[in-house]
Design a protein around this motif. Structure first.
Motif, PDB file in Angstrom:
ATOM      1  N   ARG A 113     -26.751 -27.755  15.855  1.00  0.00           N
ATOM      2  CA  ARG A 113     -25.887 -28.245  16.817  1.00  0.00           C
ATOM      3  C   ARG A 113     -24.554 -28.167  16.490  1.00  0.00           C
ATOM      4  O   ARG A 113     -23.571 -27.812  17.506  1.00  0.00           O
ATOM      5  CB  ARG A 113     -26.320 -29.632  17.111  1.00  0.00           C
ATOM      6  CG  ARG A 113     -27.317 -29.892  18.403  1.00  0.00           C
ATOM      7  CD  ARG A 113     -27.812 -31.293  18.547  1.00  0.00           C
ATOM      8  NE  ARG A 113     -26.774 -32.158  18.732  1.00  0.00           N
ATOM      9  CZ  ARG A 113     -27.104 -33.572  18.636  1.00  0.00           C
ATOM     10  NH1 ARG A 113     -28.336 -33.996  18.576  1.00  0.00           N
ATOM     11  NH2 ARG A 113     -26.163 -34.422  18.786  1.00  0.00           N
TER      12      ARG A 113
ATOM     13  N   GLU B 280     -23.412 -24.514  17.211  1.00  0.00           N
ATOM     14  CA  GLU B 280     -23.505 -24.357  18.763  1.00  0.00           C
ATOM     15  C   GLU B 280     -22.123 -24.860  19.177  1.00  0.00           C
ATOM     16  O   GLU B 280     -21.471 -24.256  19.894  1.00  0.00           O
ATOM     17  CB  GLU B 280     -24.543 -24.966  19.366  1.00  0.00           C
ATOM     18  CG  GLU B 280     -25.931 -24.081  19.304  1.00  0.00           C
ATOM     19  CD  GLU B 280     -27.025 -24.694  19.807  1.00  0.00           C
ATOM     20  OE1 GLU B 280     -26.912 -25.531  20.781  1.00  0.00           O
ATOM     21  OE2 GLU B 280     -28.118 -24.450  19.297  1.00  0.00           O
ATOM     22  N   LEU B 281     -21.733 -26.094  18.611  1.00  0.00           N
ATOM     23  CA  LEU B 281     -20.673 -26.888  19.178  1.00  0.00           C
ATOM     24  C   LEU B 281     -19.439 -25.806  18.781  1.00  0.00           C
ATOM     25  O   LEU B 281     -18.615 -25.757  19.922  1.00  0.00           O
ATOM     26  CB  LEU B 281     -20.532 -28.111  18.710  1.00  0.00           C
ATOM     27  CG  LEU B 281     -19.397 -29.125  18.939  1.00  0.00           C
ATOM     28  CD1 LEU B 281     -19.476 -29.304  20.619  1.00  0.00           C
ATOM     29  CD2 LEU B 281     -19.339 -30.513  18.342  1.00  0.00           C
TER      30      LEU B 281
ATOM     31  N   ALA C 218     -19.230 -35.202  15.972  1.00  0.00           N
ATOM     32  CA  ALA C 218     -20.549 -34.525  16.103  1.00  0.00           C
ATOM     33  C   ALA C 218     -21.540 -35.009  14.646  1.00  0.00           C
ATOM     34  O   ALA C 218     -22.540 -35.122  14.742  1.00  0.00           O
ATOM     35  CB  ALA C 218     -20.616 -33.276  16.487  1.00  0.00           C
TER      36      ALA C 218
END
Lengths: 216, 79
Positions: free
Chosen positions: B3, B6-7, B65
């Motif tokens: 994640r 991807e971020l 995140a």
């Protein structure tokens, strides 16, 4: 006039929700007119569904508005499990409000650092993506956090000014960002018997409330 | 940890002129993940921004995140 959709369901709220889902907007983006209340009837005889007419407010979003909402949603998707983004546009501003999340603290960050970063990045991305609406500034808020921050700052100023008048010694406040200082100056204008100075240290600025009218 | 990758990829690709030249490599450590971001030479300025403002904002978002996943993450921008 905006987009209009009529929906029927067992209850008013169910009908509203299904209309919003079909339109792909959040509840705060629509006006709801109840055409018919639901009724249970007697022993199931004569029961009626609720009927609503939903009108999308402010349906004329600029390209930048749409892009900024999309960009913010894409980022949030990687950050938190649940969220929704409401949007409102005025002549010079695009306001995005993040709602329905349990991670407010994370999204606000220390001293609102995270909101500012999101605002900055979303602003950059959406400004690149389009011509229309370029001049509009992006404002991100999380469940009205910024409004509450303003209340908190004016309370802080009021309390500190009272203390300064009492002890007749200057008190210096924690460093604040430009937008927070703006709120503080507005609050300071209302206080009598005190003045203020602004001290700069590195890239941080702090306000010092002084006992006498030294300036402002 | 995908994640985080991807971020960073999404943000970087949205900011540059050559999104196809964006590469993110992840060097996973036990507690800390290092994300190495590579972009086209001409796009470097767009990722860093005036006085590093853009890079700083990306790092803040990445940090949040990672915190959500109870991890730490560091962003390295490769030249």
């Amino acid at each position: 006039m905006g987009i209009i959709l009529e929906k029927e369901a067992k209850t008013v709220s169910e009908a509203t929700i299904s209309a919003c889902e079909e339109l792909g907007v959040s509840r705060s983006e629509v006006d709801v007119e109840i055409l018919q209340e639901s009724s249970r009837g007697v022993f199931g005889i004569g029961s009626r569904n609720a009927k609503v007419r939903v009108t999308v407010k402010n349906e004329k979003l600029s390209e930048k508005g749409l892009e900024s909402k999309k960009a913010l949603e894409s980022i949030l998707e990687h950050l938190v499990p649940t969220y929704s983004v409401g949007i409102r546009e005025t002549n010079d501003r695009i306001r995005l409000d993040i709602k329905d999340t349990n991670d407010k603290g994370l999204l606000i960050g220390k001293r609102g650092e995270m909101i500012k970063s999101l605002e900055y990045i979303v602003g950059k991305i959406s400004a690149r993506a389009c011509e229309d609406g370029r001049e509009k500034r992006i404002n991100i808020d999380i469940d009205g956090y910024k409004g509450r921050r303003e209340d908190k700052i004016s309370r802080l100023i009021k309390d500190t000014a009272r203390k300064v008048r009492k002890i007749k010694k200057p008190i210096s406040l924690d460093p604040m960002s430009a937008s927070e200082r703006r709120m503080a100056y507005i609050a300071l204008k209302r206080e009598g018997g005190v003045g203020y100075e602004t001290k700069e240290e590195q890239d941080k600025k702090r306000i010092i409330i002084t006992p006498h009218q030294s300036r402002g | 940890m995908d994640r985080l990758k991807e971020l960073v990829t999404f943000i970087a690709q949205s900011l540059v002129d050559s999104p196809d030249k964006v590469e993110v490599r992840e060097v996973a450590g036990e507690q800390t993940a290092v994300l190495e971001l590579k972009v086209a030479q001409e796009d470097l300025g767009k990722i860093i921004g005036k006085q590093g403002r853009t890079a700083k904002a990306i790092r803040t978002i990445l940090g949040a995140a990672a915190a959500k996943m109870r991890k730490r993450a560091v962003l390295e921008i490769l030249e």
